[in-house]
Scaffold this motif. Sequence first.
Motif, PDB file in Angstrom:
ATOM      1  N   GLY A  78       0.797  -1.221   0.000  1.00  0.00           N
ATOM      2  CA  GLY A  78       0.000   0.000   0.000  1.00  0.00           C
ATOM      3  C   GLY A  78       0.828   1.268   0.000  1.00  0.00           C
ATOM      4  O   GLY A  78       0.291   2.367   0.039  1.00  0.00           O
ATOM      5  N   LYS A  79       2.153   1.120  -0.048  1.00  0.00           N
ATOM      6  CA  LYS A  79       3.006   2.307  -0.093  1.00  0.00           C
ATOM      7  C   LYS A  79       2.817   3.017  -1.421  1.00  0.00           C
ATOM      8  O   LYS A  79       2.492   2.407  -2.430  1.00  0.00           O
ATOM      9  CB  LYS A  79       4.473   1.921   0.090  1.00  0.00           C
ATOM     10  N   LYS A  80       3.049   4.312  -1.409  1.00  0.00           N
ATOM     11  CA  LYS A  80       2.845   5.125  -2.595  1.00  0.00           C
ATOM     12  C   LYS A  80       3.630   4.572  -3.782  1.00  0.00           C
ATOM     13  O   LYS A  80       4.773   4.150  -3.649  1.00  0.00           O
ATOM     14  CB  LYS A  80       3.265   6.565  -2.324  1.00  0.00           C
ATOM     15  N   LEU A  81       2.979   4.594  -4.929  1.00  0.00           N
ATOM     16  CA  LEU A  81       3.586   4.083  -6.161  1.00  0.00           C
ATOM     17  C   LEU A  81       3.829   5.238  -7.108  1.00  0.00           C
ATOM     18  O   LEU A  81       2.916   5.996  -7.414  1.00  0.00           O
ATOM     19  CB  LEU A  81       2.652   3.064  -6.822  1.00  0.00           C
ATOM     20  N   LYS A 102     -14.101  11.559 -21.068  1.00  0.00           N
ATOM     21  CA  LYS A 102     -14.138  12.008 -19.680  1.00  0.00           C
ATOM     22  C   LYS A 102     -15.123  11.224 -18.816  1.00  0.00           C
ATOM     23  O   LYS A 102     -14.963  11.140 -17.626  1.00  0.00           O
ATOM     24  CB  LYS A 102     -14.457  13.490 -19.635  1.00  0.00           C
ATOM     25  N   LYS A 103     -16.147  10.638 -19.406  1.00  0.00           N
ATOM     26  CA  LYS A 103     -17.137   9.912 -18.616  1.00  0.00           C
ATOM     27  C   LYS A 103     -16.602   8.589 -18.096  1.00  0.00           C
ATOM     28  O   LYS A 103     -16.811   8.234 -16.960  1.00  0.00           O
ATOM     29  CB  LYS A 103     -18.400   9.669 -19.433  1.00  0.00           C
ATOM     30  N   CYS A 104     -15.929   7.829 -18.937  1.00  0.00           N
ATOM     31  CA  CYS A 104     -15.509   6.495 -18.509  1.00  0.00           C
ATOM     32  C   CYS A 104     -13.992   6.343 -18.470  1.00  0.00           C
ATOM     33  O   CYS A 104     -13.489   5.283 -18.150  1.00  0.00           O
ATOM     34  CB  CYS A 104     -16.105   5.432 -19.424  1.00  0.00           C
ATOM     35  N   TYR A 105     -13.275   7.406 -18.789  1.00  0.00           N
ATOM     36  CA  TYR A 105     -11.821   7.393 -18.788  1.00  0.00           C
ATOM     37  C   TYR A 105     -11.234   6.374 -19.758  1.00  0.00           C
ATOM     38  O   TYR A 105     -10.088   6.028 -19.669  1.00  0.00           O
ATOM     39  CB  TYR A 105     -11.258   7.145 -17.386  1.00  0.00           C
ATOM     40  N   SER A 106     -12.054   5.872 -20.668  1.00  0.00           N
ATOM     41  CA  SER A 106     -11.506   5.024 -21.717  1.00  0.00           C
ATOM     42  C   SER A 106     -11.024   5.938 -22.827  1.00  0.00           C
ATOM     43  O   SER A 106     -11.515   7.039 -22.998  1.00  0.00           O
ATOM     44  CB  SER A 106     -12.570   4.081 -22.274  1.00  0.00           C
ATOM     45  N   TYR A 129      -2.367   4.225 -15.599  1.00  0.00           N
ATOM     46  CA  TYR A 129      -2.110   5.634 -15.290  1.00  0.00           C
ATOM     47  C   TYR A 129      -2.946   6.085 -14.089  1.00  0.00           C
ATOM     48  O   TYR A 129      -2.431   6.706 -13.160  1.00  0.00           O
ATOM     49  CB  TYR A 129      -2.417   6.525 -16.501  1.00  0.00           C
ATOM     50  N   GLN A 130      -4.228   5.775 -14.116  1.00  0.00           N
ATOM     51  CA  GLN A 130      -5.120   6.234 -13.046  1.00  0.00           C
ATOM     52  C   GLN A 130      -4.761   5.616 -11.697  1.00  0.00           C
ATOM     53  O   GLN A 130      -4.868   6.273 -10.665  1.00  0.00           O
ATOM     54  CB  GLN A 130      -6.570   5.925 -13.405  1.00  0.00           C
ATOM     55  N   ILE A 131      -4.337   4.369 -11.696  1.00  0.00           N
ATOM     56  CA  ILE A 131      -3.922   3.728 -10.449  1.00  0.00           C
ATOM     57  C   ILE A 131      -2.644   4.385  -9.935  1.00  0.00           C
ATOM     58  O   ILE A 131      -2.532   4.707  -8.752  1.00  0.00           O
ATOM     59  CB  ILE A 131      -3.732   2.210 -10.651  1.00  0.00           C
ATOM     60  N   CYS A 132      -1.701   4.620 -10.824  1.00  0.00           N
ATOM     61  CA  CYS A 132      -0.408   5.184 -10.426  1.00  0.00           C
ATOM     62  C   CYS A 132      -0.488   6.652 -10.018  1.00  0.00           C
ATOM     63  O   CYS A 132       0.184   7.069  -9.081  1.00  0.00           O
ATOM     64  CB  CYS A 132       0.599   5.054 -11.566  1.00  0.00           C
ATOM     65  N   TYR A 133      -1.286   7.429 -10.729  1.00  0.00           N
ATOM     66  CA  TYR A 133      -1.240   8.881 -10.551  1.00  0.00           C
ATOM     67  C   TYR A 133      -2.510   9.508  -9.992  1.00  0.00           C
ATOM     68  O   TYR A 133      -2.482  10.650  -9.555  1.00  0.00           O
ATOM     69  CB  TYR A 133      -0.896   9.554 -11.887  1.00  0.00           C
ATOM     70  N   GLU A 134      -3.625   8.783 -10.027  1.00  0.00           N
ATOM     71  CA  GLU A 134      -4.882   9.383  -9.576  1.00  0.00           C
ATOM     72  C   GLU A 134      -5.530   8.632  -8.419  1.00  0.00           C
ATOM     73  O   GLU A 134      -6.624   8.984  -7.999  1.00  0.00           O
ATOM     74  CB  GLU A 134      -5.869   9.483 -10.752  1.00  0.00           C
ATOM     75  N   GLY A 135      -4.893   7.592  -7.929  1.00  0.00           N
ATOM     76  CA  GLY A 135      -5.411   6.877  -6.774  1.00  0.00           C
ATOM     77  C   GLY A 135      -6.557   5.919  -7.043  1.00  0.00           C
ATOM     78  O   GLY A 135      -7.250   5.504  -6.117  1.00  0.00           O
ATOM     79  N   LYS A 136      -6.758   5.541  -8.278  1.00  0.00           N
ATOM     80  CA  LYS A 136      -7.805   4.568  -8.592  1.00  0.00           C
ATOM     81  C   LYS A 136      -7.466   3.240  -7.907  1.00  0.00           C
ATOM     82  O   LYS A 136      -6.311   2.819  -7.912  1.00  0.00           O
ATOM     83  CB  LYS A 136      -7.885   4.370 -10.108  1.00  0.00           C
ATOM     84  N   PRO A 137      -8.450   2.559  -7.309  1.00  0.00           N
ATOM     85  CA  PRO A 137      -8.173   1.271  -6.652  1.00  0.00           C
ATOM     86  C   PRO A 137      -7.646   0.228  -7.643  1.00  0.00           C
ATOM     87  O   PRO A 137      -8.154   0.097  -8.749  1.00  0.00           O
ATOM     88  CB  PRO A 137      -9.537   0.844  -6.099  1.00  0.00           C
ATOM     89  N   VAL A 138      -6.635  -0.501  -7.218  1.00  0.00           N
ATOM     90  CA  VAL A 138      -5.996  -1.496  -8.087  1.00  0.00           C
ATOM     91  C   VAL A 138      -6.988  -2.562  -8.534  1.00  0.00           C
ATOM     92  O   VAL A 138      -6.944  -3.019  -9.679  1.00  0.00           O
ATOM     93  CB  VAL A 138      -4.789  -2.149  -7.373  1.00  0.00           C
ATOM     94  N   LYS A 139      -7.899  -2.945  -7.670  1.00  0.00           N
ATOM     95  CA  LYS A 139      -8.853  -4.010  -8.004  1.00  0.00           C
ATOM     96  C   LYS A 139      -9.718  -3.663  -9.216  1.00  0.00           C
ATOM     97  O   LYS A 139     -10.218  -4.552  -9.893  1.00  0.00           O
ATOM     98  CB  LYS A 139      -9.739  -4.328  -6.804  1.00  0.00           C
ATOM     99  N   GLU A 140      -9.875  -2.378  -9.493  1.00  0.00           N
ATOM    100  CA  GLU A 140     -10.689  -1.971 -10.638  1.00  0.00           C
ATOM    101  C   GLU A 140     -10.031  -2.317 -11.972  1.00  0.00           C
ATOM    102  O   GLU A 140     -10.680  -2.289 -13.012  1.00  0.00           O
ATOM    103  CB  GLU A 140     -11.018  -0.484 -10.558  1.00  0.00           C
TER     104      GLU A 140
END
Length: 152
Positions: A78-81, A102-106, A129-140
């Motif tokens: 859980g350490k910052k990536l 912008k709606k689905c980030y695809s 990108y979103q997991i690394c830089y925007e905090g999106k949960p990894v499980k998504e």
Amino acid sequence: MNIVAVGAGFCDGLRCGDNTKAAVIRLGLMEMIAFARIFCKGQVSTATFLESCGVADLITTCYGGRNRRVAEAFVKTGKKLQGPQTSAEVYRILKQKGMLDKKCYSIILHCVCFPPPCFLRFPLFTAVYQICYEGKPVKEMISCLQSHPEHI
């Protein structure tokens, strides 16, 4: 390759099976080819990606590379990536070209190479990108794989 390796590391950290990791590698390779065809000048041959400098390096990186190991550790600790700079650069390019939905980030681009309604998307690149830089949960990332346009 670094972006795909991070995705593979997320799979390892989540304790997903080999099939999930193989899906990340396969879908990542497809996104790499599509990205090259869109943004590289001149003709891009799929055969290039099947050489040792392509798929072999991708597999090696996804099983033993630094980006894979760092991503796996991120999931477990859980350490910052700090994601690979490549992820930020690819995301910036896609954003500049207006290819982010912008709606689905695809990332969607109408493809003139195939009959409509053909769309090329880069959801794996975007999810990393979103997991690394925007905090999106990894499980998504798993739902990203399940809803990848390759499966639609």
